[in-house]
Design a protein around this motif. Sequence first.
Motif, PDB file in Angstrom:
ATOM      1  N   LYS A   1       0.850  -1.204   0.000  1.00 23.18           N
ATOM      2  CA  LYS A   1       0.000   0.000   0.000  1.00 23.18           C
ATOM      3  C   LYS A   1       0.879   1.245   0.000  1.00 23.18           C
ATOM      4  O   LYS A   1       2.047   1.216   0.384  1.00 23.18           O
ATOM      5  CB  LYS A   1      -0.924  -0.015   1.210  1.00 23.18           C
ATOM      6  CG  LYS A   1      -1.913  -1.179   1.176  1.00 23.18           C
ATOM      7  CD  LYS A   1      -2.831  -1.153   2.380  1.00 23.18           C
ATOM      8  CE  LYS A   1      -3.935  -2.203   2.266  1.00 23.18           C
ATOM      9  NZ  LYS A   1      -3.416  -3.575   2.249  1.00 23.18           N
TER      10      LYS A   1
ATOM     11  N   GLU B   1      -1.021   1.460   6.649  1.00 20.37           N
ATOM     12  CA  GLU B   1      -2.193   0.715   6.198  1.00 20.37           C
ATOM     13  C   GLU B   1      -1.902  -0.772   6.031  1.00 20.37           C
ATOM     14  O   GLU B   1      -2.820  -1.554   5.793  1.00 20.37           O
ATOM     15  CB  GLU B   1      -2.723   1.319   4.893  1.00 20.37           C
ATOM     16  CG  GLU B   1      -3.311   2.723   5.084  1.00 20.37           C
ATOM     17  CD  GLU B   1      -3.897   3.280   3.803  1.00 20.37           C
ATOM     18  OE1 GLU B   1      -3.785   2.609   2.758  1.00 20.37           O
ATOM     19  OE2 GLU B   1      -4.477   4.386   3.848  1.00 20.37           O
TER      20      GLU B   1
ATOM     21  N   SER C   1      -9.215  -2.993  11.895  1.00 19.43           N
ATOM     22  CA  SER C   1      -8.717  -1.810  11.192  1.00 19.43           C
ATOM     23  C   SER C   1      -9.870  -0.905  10.773  1.00 19.43           C
ATOM     24  O   SER C   1      -9.806   0.321  10.912  1.00 19.43           O
ATOM     25  CB  SER C   1      -7.913  -2.245   9.968  1.00 19.43           C
ATOM     26  OG  SER C   1      -7.485  -1.132   9.228  1.00 19.43           O
TER      27      SER C   1
ATOM     28  N   LYS D   1     -10.692   2.997  12.040  1.00 20.29           N
ATOM     29  CA  LYS D   1     -10.752   4.098  11.068  1.00 20.29           C
ATOM     30  C   LYS D   1     -12.123   4.772  11.028  1.00 20.29           C
ATOM     31  O   LYS D   1     -12.216   5.990  10.899  1.00 20.29           O
ATOM     32  CB  LYS D   1     -10.421   3.574   9.665  1.00 20.29           C
ATOM     33  CG  LYS D   1      -8.963   3.186   9.472  1.00 20.29           C
ATOM     34  CD  LYS D   1      -8.765   2.623   8.073  1.00 20.29           C
ATOM     35  CE  LYS D   1      -7.337   2.141   7.861  1.00 20.29           C
ATOM     36  NZ  LYS D   1      -7.158   1.495   6.535  1.00 20.29           N
TER      37      LYS D   1
END
Length: 464
Positions: free
Chosen positions: A139, A144, A171, A175
């Motif tokens: 990524k 990430e 994750s 977020k």
Amino acid sequence: MPPRLTTNLEIDKLHSIADKLERDLKKIGIKTIADLLWYFPWRYDDLSQIKKISELEENEISTIKVKVKNMRSYRSFRKKMMITEMLAGDETDDIKAIWFRQKFVSQIIKPGDEIYLSGKPQKKNLVWQLTSPVYEKVKNIQDEQIHSARLVPMYHLSGKITQKQLRFLMSKAIKDTPEIEDPLPVEILNKEKYPWLDEAIKEIHFPSDENKLKLATKRLKFQELFYLQCKYRLAKQDYQAQKSYKISPHKETLNQTVNKLPFQLTMDQQSSLADILADLQKDHPMNRLVEGDVGSGKTVVAMLAALATISADFQTALMAPTEILANQHFVSAKKIIPKKYHSQIVLFTRAQILSGDDTKLSKKEINAQIKNGKIKFIIGTHSLIQEKVNYKNLAMAIIDEQHRFGVGQRQGLKNKNLEDKVPHLLSMTATPIPRTLSLTLYGDLDISLIKEKPAGRKAVKTFL
């Protein structure tokens, strides 16, 4: 427009994967997004060191960054098993990766993709090979990466949940949910240099490095202890807000009994007894722990406290963890407490009913005399608050070797009193606990320590 995510939402609202795995997630206690965020890894795999293929060593867990050259899936001739093979390489060499029964890998990874591979490499026919390696596309932002090229969290699983699925959900939750309100005062965070709760949650799941992981772990442990202290302090305030018996002991009786003991009380015993007697003279309930090693003389302190109560015409119940210990306390009580009170002492367990003056009494008669207050000192097990035993004016309960005597048990003692008052509570333990840990484990208790053993006391010997 989908609803905005909040931590109190059901876990199935997070993503379709969570919806599919909802039953298995609930088996490990994850019912809401908040439950997921507080489901911490049990270990981490360090896949942060990226190697070149030429630097690999056999059977040593490694991570490499490669470019995919070729992908193919086929069924094995004998077992008809689906096999996926990949050829990839970097500027130093090529490597082969193979997966069994995972055709979807070829649908995710395509030739030309840059990926990370992690696993234990082996060299076969002069060609490096990885079997079922962890893979993840490279990524643009390093943070990430959640499955490789970092400290990778490993969780306890259940059912069909995989590590990759749980990391993906974790994750997404980090977020997509709003900032979590930090319960710790800013002054504490600044003084201890702790990260904010949001940052700590992120670092505990996806640590940037080992130092940040240690700091996040320390902060979250502190918060747990902080909550415990608040809980115990509130429990103590609630308990002491209730009314109890104000006991003025007969000092002459106590002094005569102490003087007749075949040994002299140590300074620690005298100090502990003084603490207890001071507490008993207050109209709010005592909640004190006497801590001392085996043979330090906790029992004589408890018996003198019981004498202070029964000599003031109130009742005391002593609860031991076993009937054998209850019987030992009954014998000690008859030795220490003056003979004129023996008719008011009873051993009341499921196996034995004994009166201090050897009077033969039935269980029904014992219950009646406890209820009318004639019997003042009742020694038994914890069944004394579970069975049909009611007290006239139970002013003190002594708990031997009970590490936690909770709110429910305290309320049970109050409910067994004919008078609507809470008894004073005295607990004893021989478990050696450092003072700072004691204040954490027993935050709702006042603590008296007996360190010094009586003169001439023989050493304790343990045999198997």
